[in-house]
Design a protein around this motif. Structure first.
Motif, PDB file in Angstrom:
ATOM      1  N   LEU A  92       0.874  -1.175   0.000  1.00 31.83           N
ATOM      2  CA  LEU A  92       0.000   0.000   0.000  1.00 31.83           C
ATOM      3  C   LEU A  92       0.909   1.221   0.000  1.00 31.83           C
ATOM      4  N   THR A  93       0.551   2.220  -0.799  1.00 33.92           N
ATOM      5  CA  THR A  93       1.329   3.445  -0.658  1.00 33.92           C
ATOM      6  C   THR A  93       0.935   4.104   0.657  1.00 33.92           C
ATOM      7  N   PHE A  94       1.796   4.942   1.142  1.00 35.57           N
ATOM      8  CA  PHE A  94       1.502   5.696   2.356  1.00 35.57           C
ATOM      9  C   PHE A  94       0.178   6.439   2.203  1.00 35.57           C
ATOM     10  N   ALA A  95      -0.015   7.066   1.040  1.00 35.44           N
ATOM     11  CA  ALA A  95      -1.229   7.851   0.819  1.00 35.44           C
ATOM     12  C   ALA A  95      -2.469   6.957   0.912  1.00 35.44           C
TER      13      ALA A  95
ATOM     14  N   ALA B 281      -2.726   4.084   2.455  1.00 36.21           N
ATOM     15  CA  ALA B 281      -2.880   3.597   3.830  1.00 36.21           C
ATOM     16  C   ALA B 281      -3.581   4.643   4.683  1.00 36.21           C
ATOM     17  N   MET B 282      -3.179   5.886   4.514  1.00 35.19           N
ATOM     18  CA  MET B 282      -3.810   6.954   5.289  1.00 35.19           C
ATOM     19  C   MET B 282      -5.279   7.085   4.900  1.00 35.19           C
ATOM     20  N   ASN B 283      -5.545   7.056   3.603  1.00 34.00           N
ATOM     21  CA  ASN B 283      -6.927   7.241   3.148  1.00 34.00           C
ATOM     22  C   ASN B 283      -7.833   6.090   3.567  1.00 34.00           C
ATOM     23  N   ARG B 284      -7.324   4.893   3.538  1.00 32.13           N
ATOM     24  CA  ARG B 284      -8.191   3.742   3.826  1.00 32.13           C
ATOM     25  C   ARG B 284      -8.220   3.376   5.305  1.00 32.13           C
ATOM     26  N   TYR B 285      -7.116   3.611   5.998  1.00 31.27           N
ATOM     27  CA  TYR B 285      -7.052   3.158   7.393  1.00 31.27           C
ATOM     28  C   TYR B 285      -6.729   4.272   8.383  1.00 31.27           C
ATOM     29  N   GLY B 286      -6.459   5.453   7.872  1.00 34.67           N
ATOM     30  CA  GLY B 286      -6.117   6.557   8.766  1.00 34.67           C
ATOM     31  C   GLY B 286      -4.869   6.286   9.569  1.00 34.67           C
ATOM     32  N   SER B 287      -3.961   5.510   9.016  1.00 36.18           N
ATOM     33  CA  SER B 287      -2.763   5.124   9.758  1.00 36.18           C
ATOM     34  C   SER B 287      -1.670   4.734   8.780  1.00 36.18           C
ATOM     35  N   ASP B 288      -0.424   4.996   9.163  1.00 35.18           N
ATOM     36  CA  ASP B 288       0.677   4.512   8.325  1.00 35.18           C
ATOM     37  C   ASP B 288       1.109   3.121   8.762  1.00 35.18           C
ATOM     38  N   LYS B 289       0.411   2.557   9.740  1.00 32.81           N
ATOM     39  CA  LYS B 289       0.666   1.166  10.107  1.00 32.81           C
ATOM     40  C   LYS B 289      -0.662   0.469  10.357  1.00 32.81           C
ATOM     41  N   PRO B 290      -1.447   0.334   9.292  1.00 34.87           N
ATOM     42  CA  PRO B 290      -2.801  -0.175   9.455  1.00 34.87           C
ATOM     43  C   PRO B 290      -2.832  -1.659   9.835  1.00 34.87           C
TER      44      PRO B 290
ATOM     45  N   ASP C 148      -4.885 -15.295  15.428  1.00 37.85           N
ATOM     46  CA  ASP C 148      -3.847 -16.124  14.810  1.00 37.85           C
ATOM     47  C   ASP C 148      -3.581 -15.756  13.364  1.00 37.85           C
ATOM     48  N   GLN C 149      -3.953 -14.560  13.001  1.00 38.03           N
ATOM     49  CA  GLN C 149      -3.721 -14.134  11.628  1.00 38.03           C
ATOM     50  C   GLN C 149      -2.545 -13.155  11.618  1.00 38.03           C
ATOM     51  N   TYR C 150      -1.705 -13.255  10.606  1.00 38.90           N
ATOM     52  CA  TYR C 150      -0.540 -12.371  10.531  1.00 38.90           C
ATOM     53  C   TYR C 150      -0.600 -11.591   9.233  1.00 38.90           C
ATOM     54  N   ASN C 151      -1.104 -10.371   9.320  1.00 43.70           N
ATOM     55  CA  ASN C 151      -1.236  -9.543   8.124  1.00 43.70           C
ATOM     56  C   ASN C 151      -0.041  -8.610   7.962  1.00 43.70           C
ATOM     57  N   PHE C 152       0.847  -9.055   7.120  1.00 46.05           N
ATOM     58  CA  PHE C 152       1.988  -8.203   6.768  1.00 46.05           C
ATOM     59  C   PHE C 152       1.593  -7.270   5.645  1.00 46.05           C
ATOM     60  N   LEU C 153       2.313  -6.176   5.576  1.00 47.53           N
ATOM     61  CA  LEU C 153       1.938  -5.138   4.637  1.00 47.53           C
ATOM     62  C   LEU C 153       3.153  -4.246   4.422  1.00 47.53           C
ATOM     63  N   TRP C 154       3.457  -3.970   3.155  1.00 51.32           N
ATOM     64  CA  TRP C 154       4.461  -2.943   2.884  1.00 51.32           C
ATOM     65  C   TRP C 154       3.763  -1.608   2.734  1.00 51.32           C
ATOM     66  N   ILE C 155       4.252  -0.613   3.415  1.00 44.14           N
ATOM     67  CA  ILE C 155       3.801   0.756   3.180  1.00 44.14           C
ATOM     68  C   ILE C 155       4.917   1.442   2.389  1.00 44.14           C
ATOM     69  N   THR C 156       4.598   1.875   1.187  1.00 39.97           N
ATOM     70  CA  THR C 156       5.638   2.412   0.301  1.00 39.97           C
ATOM     71  C   THR C 156       5.429   3.899   0.058  1.00 39.97           C
ATOM     72  N   GLU C 157       6.396   4.480  -0.619  1.00 40.43           N
ATOM     73  CA  GLU C 157       6.314   5.886  -1.008  1.00 40.43           C
ATOM     74  C   GLU C 157       6.012   6.794   0.190  1.00 40.43           C
TER      75      GLU C 157
ATOM     76  N   ASP D 254       7.956   0.954   4.927  1.00 37.82           N
ATOM     77  CA  ASP D 254       7.845   0.304   6.229  1.00 37.82           C
ATOM     78  C   ASP D 254       7.275  -1.093   6.044  1.00 37.82           C
ATOM     79  N   LEU D 255       7.628  -1.967   6.951  1.00 38.05           N
ATOM     80  CA  LEU D 255       6.969  -3.269   6.993  1.00 38.05           C
ATOM     81  C   LEU D 255       6.083  -3.273   8.236  1.00 38.05           C
ATOM     82  N   VAL D 256       4.798  -3.532   7.997  1.00 38.27           N
ATOM     83  CA  VAL D 256       3.823  -3.462   9.074  1.00 38.27           C
ATOM     84  C   VAL D 256       3.240  -4.850   9.290  1.00 38.27           C
ATOM     85  N   LEU D 257       3.060  -5.203  10.543  1.00 35.78           N
ATOM     86  CA  LEU D 257       2.421  -6.478  10.860  1.00 35.78           C
ATOM     87  C   LEU D 257       1.314  -6.225  11.878  1.00 35.78           C
ATOM     88  N   ASN D 258       0.101  -6.527  11.484  1.00 35.43           N
ATOM     89  CA  ASN D 258      -1.039  -6.405  12.400  1.00 35.43           C
ATOM     90  C   ASN D 258      -1.062  -5.057  13.123  1.00 35.43           C
ATOM     91  N   GLY D 259      -0.767  -3.999  12.395  1.00 35.46           N
ATOM     92  CA  GLY D 259      -0.860  -2.679  12.995  1.00 35.46           C
ATOM     93  C   GLY D 259       0.369  -2.233  13.751  1.00 35.46           C
TER      94      GLY D 259
END
Lengths: 592, 592
Positions: free
Chosen positions: B278-281, B283-292, B425-434, B478-483
């Protein structure tokens, strides 16, 4: 701006390019450029080795032109076809091939470096340390750093396979100075208080045994604020280990397995185990050192009995004094040691504290420095006692036994180096066991602990802890390699009452004990398995295995003798605000 | 004195005793004693588990008597025969057997511990931290520490296999404060000068790339003198890596492989790759966070267009202001959120800086907080826009877009926790880019670097570095895991001129640059391959993988919020002599 690597992705390291006909992409530093008019050769280098790039009349013109502008240390990425080379170099893995370049990117241009990046260098070390990042490009340093990585890797593999857990212990701990000075860290949150950098994780690893972790290992950074000798660094790395439910022999066996493994895997060298063992007393008597180099002979021999009737005052008075007369036979040393050279040895002996050296130099015939005191047969008796033959040099010292041993121990090494009898590719490991428990502190006229205060005395010595400290031996041992102390180990006291007794024997007051080690002493109240451990100097091990001359050659960013890092000019001043926040002020007159 | 283990050598760990008929020797701590008159059962514990010891009428009488004197936490070593147990415990690996003891050694007696050593405990953490060595005996902590070891082990294996070299960088370095405060170390040899503990090995790893080491990894201790939040430690460990001749995607791909490997090997969990980006933009728009945390929905939706004609002043004025109106649909949230509970949410929103929250609570029928402003069909339009159905709760925020997003991002999390819709027990990894390149410093009315000053801007943003800082994006991710932010990475500037331009854009003077980074800036003059890297928080990763509540639960000897270690009472005062030698004095009023 430089080229981008867009569209290219490295397929090979330089040193791995061997397959003719393959299209490859490599990246690296320009080692050198040879421009022969119509043909340009560029040797490209990365950490695996070098490969030759070829540009000739069939090369795209723009690429050829760009190649002709390349200079040493530029960073390139190229795509090309691997071709058989005309003039082969059998010494190189890639010496049979070259890359015919079809895409050349100059990713970064280098200014002319302050010294040439070559394997052999005569540039002074200070300049190289200032530009350490360039020095680190040199092949010998790359080889060392990579080898150090390999050593650490095998170390972890071995200990992990043997049930050790790597557990990280704090770097900011309580100051409990012993042995060396602590590096201190002022606390901002607790004004007036300080953390200390660990001299070793000793206390924490003992706590881990109390906590039941059974086998602990850590490649631990340790710190000592000492005046640096040539072969010390203020920060260094220790292979730090501790084991439960074991005795000394179990730990030694485990470490022997490690030594065997790391020498085999990293260097292909077989180290036979079990390693030889010498008690401290034997090591001193035979080699005059607690870290003897056993790669050569010249052992110290007690000839007190042999010379007791000789009417030579030096021997006589020493013997009457209860001291001793000992000798080393420097095999084949007569030729190298002229009278003048022997005089230098005598000066050296005097420097150590001996009154002098007597000698028998047997070139054509035995020439004895105390000939006029000898009766018939005396010379033969001495030569026979130390197995001296024609060509040998016998050096004799009569003095207090301690002085005799340290003198002959030092002289032994000097002679071996001069005669070049130390085999370079031999690795003589040795356990020195039964170390003395106390050391006599001449300055303060008192016995002090030779090891940290949790070291176990040998059971049979418990009865005379107070009455005969000189003869108390510790369950402590050293691992010695070719005359270098690699590692120390000991069993720890787990008995609360014995620990109290030891503290008393060391003259520590209850307040001191409580302030320094209170929590550790208390921890033992809640039971602990028998445990002991070792700390193996990784830097020193790497230095020996790399055949490096100094710890700086196996440390990526070393400090120099005055504990500074030349490259970054560290330590440095900080602004007053930072100090104010920490609640400290500089009182000393600053350097500059 | 306690018994010795002489003559016994451990053959098995407690948790591995299963083979009936075998003679075994085990050692460990007494977990508990059950004395049933003629029969005594002792459960013995080591780090691998427990095993039951049996003493009965056929046991040697002296042994039986000794067994009856054993208490919890005593350390024993026993020899015995493995027998089938009468009442089996299927939950334990060793639950089918017991050891009939033929030799019992009480190696160490335990005083009654200050709290019971049990898996579950209600003892307050401060007491447990004071006796950390006892706390560390508890099974959950042992499991965590062992798992952390496993994580570190797999980490090294993975990166070593992928050509990374572990290279140790200095712990005593130059102070170059950025981001956080440095911990300082006064130099004794250079009075008035200081070393600093590394906040990260950033500078050194870049130098290693310049030096051609190509791929570097280090499990590096890092230090930050910050006011600790609940989930920070003053010292922590970073999986620190850097790669040459790569771009962002190569690094991400490499780290994805690592994540996949460590989760599979340590936990048996499959993590599909490539990880979502997800781009930073976005992530902010969809989750209101840079570590959703993407384990649940409730995504933020822009309903500005939908509500633009509604005559509700809150919406109107926001829209006229160029701000926006956004909503989250808390699926099935109506039941849990009574009016009173919604009020709490509104208070929370106000705490974040929003003016309030509008809502549609659709229990039996939609109950809208701004009903009176609605025209026919408006409610349906909004519900349709956010896909709200019966049972849902729609929360709406109208404000400056930045405030709207941060508010709804926070409220989204609160609601998900309350509704318990986050799968554990779920591990949601996510790259936040740009990531944005600059951050606006409201206090000083200026743009500051969001990352360290060597971070590369995205190529397409180079042209408006000065003119439009708000829109400059960095080659940082950034690499984000479960927020939780697990890791940050970026490409570094290798071009000397671009670097100068960046320093200027950051308002740094030449003197500042030279004083702080002079040697690094100079290093880039001698060419560098394209490089970038990441730092992955090992402690945080371990905490998540261990399902621990705090970093303290995955750190053997943690510090608490005021940066002290309770057990050793560190930091502590040091004597004035030590400070004099360092040439410093304490100026602050001491604490106690």
């Amino acid at each position: 701006m430089a080229d981008s690597m867009k569209g290219l992705k490295r397929t090979h390291y330089c040193g791995d390019v061997t397959e003719i006909g393959k299209e490859v992409v490599v990246g690296g530093f320009v080692e050198r450029v040879r421009d022969k008019g119509g043909v340009i050769f560029i040797v490209l280098r990365d950490r695996t080795g070098v490969v030759q790039l070829l540009f000739n009349e069939t090369t795209d013109k723009a690429i050829f032109e760009k190649a002709s502008s390349c200079r040493s240390e530029d960073v390139l990425m190229v795509k090309g076809e691997v071709r058989e080379r005309e003039s082969k170099n059998d010494k190189l893995k890639t010496g049979h091939v070259e890359i015919f370049v079809t895409d050349l990117r100059v990713l970064s241009k280098a200014e002319t470096p302050p010294f040439e990046i070559t394997a052999e260098t005569k540039v002074n070390e200070e300049l190289r340390l200032k530009y350490r990042y360039l020095d680190l490009r040199r092949e010998p340093l790359q080889r060392n750093i990579i080898m150090r990585h390999e050593i650490a890797k095998v170390t972890r593999e071995y200990f992990y396979e043997n049930g050790f857990l790597e557990i990280e212990t704090p770097m900011m701990m309580k100051s409990t100075p012993e042995g060396a000075r602590d590096y201190l860290i002022p606390s901002r949150v607790h004004p007036g208080k300080f953390y200390a950098l660990p001299q070793s994780p000793q206390i924490y690893k003992q706590l881990l045994m109390i906590a039941g972790y059974d086998r602990y290992i850590q490649l631990a950074r340790c710190f000592r604020d000492e005046d640096l000798r040539a072969d010390r660094q203020p920060e260094f790395t220790q292979i730090d280990l501790e084991m439960s439910f074991v005795d000394a022999e179990d730990i030694q066996e485990c470490v022997e397995g490690f030594i065997q493994r790391v020498f085999k895997e990293v260097m292909g060298v077989d180290v036979p185990t079990p390693l030889p063992r010498l008690t401290f007393a034997d090591a001193m008597n035979r080699y005059g050192s607690d870290k003897p180099d056993t790669r050569f002979g010249f052992e110290i021999q007690d000839i007190t009995d042999t010379v007791k009737d000789i009417d030579f005052v030096v021997f006589k008075s020493a013997i009457e004094d209860g001291s001793s007369v000992r000798a080393i036979n420097v095999k084949n040393g007569a030729a190298a040691y002229t009278r003048k050279e022997i005089d230098k040895l005598v000066d050296h002996a005097k420097g150590i504290g001996a009154k002098g050296l007597a000698y028998i130099r047997w070139a054509d015939e035995p020439n004895c420095s105390f000939k006029k005191f000898l009766a018939d047969g005396d010379l033969e008796k001495i030569c026979s006692a130390v197995d001296a033959q024609q060509g040998d040099l016998v050096l004799i010292c009569a003095d207090k036994t301690k002085t005799v041993l340290s003198t002959l121990g030092a002289i032994r090494l000097i002679c071996a180096k001069k005669l070049d009898v130390i085999p370079e590719d031999q690795y003589n490991f040795l356990w020195i066991t039964e170390m003395p428990f106390f050391e006599y502190d001449e300055d303060n006229n008192t016995w002090v602990a030779a090891h940290h205060p949790f070291t176990m005395p040998m059971e049979e010595c418990l009865d005379y802890l107070d009455s005969d400290p000189a003869n108390v031996r510790a369950k402590a041992w050293d691992l010695v390699l070719n005359g270098t102390e690699l590692s120390s180990g000991s069993m720890r006291i787990t008995d609360f009452e014995l620990q109290q007794k030891m503290f008393e024997a060391l003259g520590m007051t209850d307040e001191e004990i409580q302030a320094k080690f209170g929590f550790l002493v208390d921890a033992y109240r809640y039971a602990a398995p028998p445990h002991g451990g070792m700390g193996i100097g990784l830097d020193r091990l790497a230095m020996i295995m790399c055949k490096a001359d100094s710890l700086r050659d196996v440390t990526a960013f070393p400090k120099v003798q005055n504990a500074s890092e030349i490259m970054s000019e560290c330590p440095s001043t900080v602004d007053k605000d930072s100090l104010d926040i920490l609640g400290i002020a500089v009182t000393a007159k600053e350097e500059e």
